[in-house]
Structure formats: C-alpha cells, structure tokens
Design a protein around this motif. Structure first.
Motif, PDB file in Angstrom:
ATOM      1  N   LEU A  70       0.237  -1.193  -1.638  1.00  0.00           N
ATOM      2  CA  LEU A  70       0.425  -0.152  -0.627  1.00  0.00           C
ATOM      3  C   LEU A  70      -0.215   1.162  -1.068  1.00  0.00           C
ATOM      4  O   LEU A  70      -0.803   1.882  -0.249  1.00  0.00           O
ATOM      5  N   LEU A  71      -0.128   1.481  -2.366  1.00  0.00           N
ATOM      6  CA  LEU A  71      -0.799   2.676  -2.891  1.00  0.00           C
ATOM      7  C   LEU A  71      -2.309   2.575  -2.709  1.00  0.00           C
ATOM      8  O   LEU A  71      -2.973   3.554  -2.347  1.00  0.00           O
ATOM      9  N   SER A  85       0.951  -5.621  -7.623  1.00  0.00           N
ATOM     10  CA  SER A  85       2.335  -5.603  -7.152  1.00  0.00           C
ATOM     11  C   SER A  85       2.309  -5.129  -5.706  1.00  0.00           C
ATOM     12  O   SER A  85       1.320  -4.540  -5.247  1.00  0.00           O
ATOM     13  N   TYR A  86       3.406  -5.348  -4.997  1.00  0.00           N
ATOM     14  CA  TYR A  86       3.451  -4.932  -3.594  1.00  0.00           C
ATOM     15  C   TYR A  86       3.313  -3.417  -3.477  1.00  0.00           C
ATOM     16  O   TYR A  86       2.593  -2.900  -2.623  1.00  0.00           O
ATOM     17  N   GLY A  87       3.989  -2.687  -4.357  1.00  0.00           N
ATOM     18  CA  GLY A  87       3.906  -1.228  -4.337  1.00  0.00           C
ATOM     19  C   GLY A  87       2.504  -0.730  -4.637  1.00  0.00           C
ATOM     20  O   GLY A  87       1.997   0.181  -3.976  1.00  0.00           O
ATOM     21  N   ASP A  88       1.845  -1.328  -5.654  1.00  0.00           N
ATOM     22  CA  ASP A  88       0.478  -0.926  -5.984  1.00  0.00           C
ATOM     23  C   ASP A  88      -0.483  -1.244  -4.848  1.00  0.00           C
ATOM     24  O   ASP A  88      -1.430  -0.494  -4.599  1.00  0.00           O
ATOM     25  N   ALA A 135       9.625   7.838  -5.729  1.00  0.00           N
ATOM     26  CA  ALA A 135      10.085   6.600  -5.092  1.00  0.00           C
ATOM     27  C   ALA A 135      10.032   6.767  -3.576  1.00  0.00           C
ATOM     28  O   ALA A 135      10.630   7.684  -3.026  1.00  0.00           O
ATOM     29  N   ARG A 179       6.688   9.028 -11.607  1.00  0.00           N
ATOM     30  CA  ARG A 179       6.477   8.453 -10.275  1.00  0.00           C
ATOM     31  C   ARG A 179       7.503   8.957  -9.277  1.00  0.00           C
ATOM     32  O   ARG A 179       8.611   9.334  -9.636  1.00  0.00           O
ATOM     33  N   LEU A 189      10.317   4.256  -0.110  1.00  0.00           N
ATOM     34  CA  LEU A 189      10.690   2.919   0.345  1.00  0.00           C
ATOM     35  C   LEU A 189      10.021   2.621   1.679  1.00  0.00           C
ATOM     36  O   LEU A 189      10.004   3.465   2.571  1.00  0.00           O
ATOM     37  N   LYS A 232       2.302  -8.893   1.465  1.00  0.00           N
ATOM     38  CA  LYS A 232       2.596  -9.610   0.222  1.00  0.00           C
ATOM     39  C   LYS A 232       1.480 -10.598  -0.119  1.00  0.00           C
ATOM     40  O   LYS A 232       1.063 -10.707  -1.278  1.00  0.00           O
TER      41      LYS A 232
END
Length: 80
Positions: free
Chosen positions: A44-45, A39-42, A16, A14, A18, A30
């Motif tokens: 956004l992806l 998850s928050y990252g997923d 990173a 992966r 931010l 959120k």
C-alpha cells in the motif's frame, strides 16, 4: 538498545494507518503484494508513493537472499 541479530532490521519511526478495503478488493491487494514479495502494508505504501510521485517514501524492493548466497552445489561423488 543493542541488536542481537535476530529478526528484521527496524524500518525506523513509523505512523500507524489502518485501511479496511472491501473483501474482494482486499484479496486483489493481497495477491498483488504477494507477487511483489511485499508485506500488505509495504504494498500500500508503494502504491501511495507512486500515486503521489514521492518515490523516496516507497519501500525498498525485497532482497533475493538466495541469489546473494554463493553456495556451491554438491558434486556427486563416485568415491567411497
């Protein structure tokens, strides 16, 4: 390295990145991520992959593990 079966499986290599959205917008992101079970990252992806029309990079939807388990309900017993 051998897996011991504990924890989440690796998602592979992966990068990173931010993101620091304004607090009010972050709260919306959120809340939406929580509703999707991501998850928050997923989350956004997912948004980025949809926007760029690149579904191969979208995260896989979360598994409903409770629905996958074949656990019979206990029958009430009058015997004893």
């Amino acid at each position: 390295m051998a897996r011991n079966g504990i924890g989440r499986p690796s998602k592979g290599e992966r990068d990173a990145i931010l993101a620091k959205p304004p607090v009010t917008f972050g709260a919306i992101l959120k809340e939406n991520a929580d509703k999707e079970g991501l998850s928050y990252g997923d989350y956004l992806l997912l948004l980025a992959a949809e926007r760029l029309n690149m579904p191969q990079y979208a995260p896989k939807p979360p598994r409903d593990r409770a629905a996958e388990l074949d656990i019979p309900r206990e029958a009430s017993s009058a015997a004893a």
